[in-house]
Design an enzyme around this catalytic site. Structure first.
Site, PDB file in Angstrom:
ATOM      1  N   SER A  12       0.827  -1.214   0.000  1.00  0.00           N
ATOM      2  CA  SER A  12       0.000   0.000   0.000  1.00  0.00           C
ATOM      3  C   SER A  12       0.855   1.255   0.000  1.00  0.00           C
ATOM      4  CB  SER A  12      -0.912   0.017   1.227  1.00  0.00           C
ATOM      5  OG  SER A  12      -1.618  -1.191   1.340  1.00  0.00           O
TER       6      SER A  12
HETATM    7  N1  SAH Z   1      -1.228  -3.845   3.480  1.00  0.00           N
HETATM    8  C1  SAH Z   1      -0.603  -4.673   2.492  1.00  0.00           C
HETATM    9  C2  SAH Z   1      -1.429  -4.599   1.237  1.00  0.00           C
HETATM   10  C3  SAH Z   1      -1.425  -5.837   0.499  1.00  0.00           C
HETATM   11  S1  SAH Z   1      -2.452  -5.859  -0.917  1.00  0.00           S
HETATM   12  C4  SAH Z   1       0.806  -4.161   2.253  1.00  0.00           C
HETATM   13  O1  SAH Z   1       1.041  -2.987   2.542  1.00  0.00           O
HETATM   14  O2  SAH Z   1       1.650  -4.890   1.755  1.00  0.00           O
HETATM   15  C5  SAH Z   1      -3.829  -6.770  -0.324  1.00  0.00           C
HETATM   16  C6  SAH Z   1      -3.562  -8.146   0.176  1.00  0.00           C
HETATM   17  O3  SAH Z   1      -4.819  -8.718   0.527  1.00  0.00           O
HETATM   18  C7  SAH Z   1      -2.937  -9.081  -0.859  1.00  0.00           C
HETATM   19  O4  SAH Z   1      -1.781  -9.654  -0.325  1.00  0.00           O
HETATM   20  C8  SAH Z   1      -4.024 -10.137  -1.089  1.00  0.00           C
HETATM   21  O5  SAH Z   1      -3.513 -11.430  -1.350  1.00  0.00           O
HETATM   22  C9  SAH Z   1      -4.777 -10.097   0.222  1.00  0.00           C
HETATM   23  N2  SAH Z   1      -6.140 -10.609   0.172  1.00  0.00           N
HETATM   24  C10 SAH Z   1      -7.074 -10.436  -0.791  1.00  0.00           C
HETATM   25  N3  SAH Z   1      -8.205 -11.072  -0.457  1.00  0.00           N
HETATM   26  C11 SAH Z   1      -7.983 -11.666   0.753  1.00  0.00           C
HETATM   27  C12 SAH Z   1      -8.757 -12.475   1.617  1.00  0.00           C
HETATM   28  N4  SAH Z   1     -10.015 -12.821   1.334  1.00  0.00           N
HETATM   29  N5  SAH Z   1      -8.206 -12.904   2.771  1.00  0.00           N
HETATM   30  C13 SAH Z   1      -6.933 -12.574   3.100  1.00  0.00           C
HETATM   31  N6  SAH Z   1      -6.144 -11.825   2.327  1.00  0.00           N
HETATM   32  C14 SAH Z   1      -6.656 -11.359   1.156  1.00  0.00           C
END
Ligand code: SAH
Length: 233
Positions: free
Chosen positions: A70
């Site tokens: 993010s």
């Molecule tokens: N805050 C994180 C953002 C990651 S992007 C950072 O700064 O790195 C969003 C993440 O949510 C991805 O890794 C994706 O795999 C995860 N995601 C999407 N749907 C999900 C679900 N149902 N349960 C758990 N994780 C999920």
């Protein structure tokens, strides 16, 4: 035992990090606890080395598996909302100024938001559906000696029922609607911060539980990868 360069040099040095903090401050992030956490967590270890020189730009970056780390401004805004939430409602269980104790995070991704949160709250429970990302995030937090985080490889739309209720819930993937399980797992007075919307752009929403009622507030427009069902390795 680490392959991470925690200190950083040049474009990943402390000076570069402080410039990011100043940028977030001028963008309206006022909570000094959040700004301190952003200054102390080395974002460059959460991304590929080839992109490390961009780590302290205020932008989202790819982390593989079609996912992104993010944007720092959004991490700061979501963290500030979590810290401030639950105090605005009349029935707050938390003394003013106190941080939430048990925080549920859905979407560990790189683990960057997890690390920022972990410096500010008692315990973070973080759920990720992609096993490979979760494994790498776990290694990074170990390298930073962050020990107050538990991880789970699962579909986060189901929350983490065995550990509910949570004092705050944070979702870092865009949801077409708020999963019922998350609403059910919030403690009274607890804030839930979640990007809601089916398309590329979502609205960052803050919900606060007040018994069986929820107060809701729209914070701002955001772009997150979608919240998906099921898990993969
Ligand atoms: N805050 C994180 C953002 C990651 S992007 C950072 O700064 O790195 C969003 C993440 O949510 C991805 O890794 C994706 O795999 C995860 N995601 C999407 N749907 C999900 C679900 N149902 N349960 C758990 N994780 C999920």
């Amino acid at each position: 035992m680490t392959d991470f360069n925690l200190q950083g040099i040049g474009m990943t040095s402390r000076r570069t990090r402080n410039r990011l903090v100043e940028r977030l401050r001028s963008a309206g992030i006022a909570d000094e606890r959040v700004l301190d956490a952003i200054a102390s967590v080395p974002r460059h270890i959460f991304i590929d080395e080839a992109l490390a020189h961009l780590a302290y730009e205020d932008s989202a970056l790819p982390i593989g598996h079609s996912q992104t780390i993010s944007q720092p401004y959004i991490v700061a805004a979501m963290t500030a909302a979590i810290l401030a939430g639950g105090r605005r409602s009349g029935r707050t269980p938390r003394p003013s100024g106190a941080s939430p104790r048990k925080v549920l995070e859905i979407g560990t991704g790189s683990g960057y938001q997890t690390a920022v949160l972990a410096t500010l709250v008692e315990t973070v429970y973080s759920v990720e559906r992609i096993g490979a990302l979760l494994g790498r995030a776990r290694e990074r937090l170990q390298a930073l000696s962050i020990r107050n985080v538990s991880f789970k490889h699962a579909d986060g739309s189901l929350g983490w029922p065995e550990l509910a209720p949570f004092d705050a819930v944070l979702v870092t993937a865009g949801a077409s609607h708020v999963p019922d399980a998350l609403m059910e797992q919030m403690a009274d007075g607890a804030p839930l911060v979640i990007p809601v919307g089916g398309g590329d752009v979502q609205q960052l929403m803050l919900f606060e539980r007040n018994g069986d009622a929820w107060r809701q507030q729209t914070l701002e427009d955001v772009r997150f990868v979608p919240l998906l069902r099921g898990t993969r390795s």
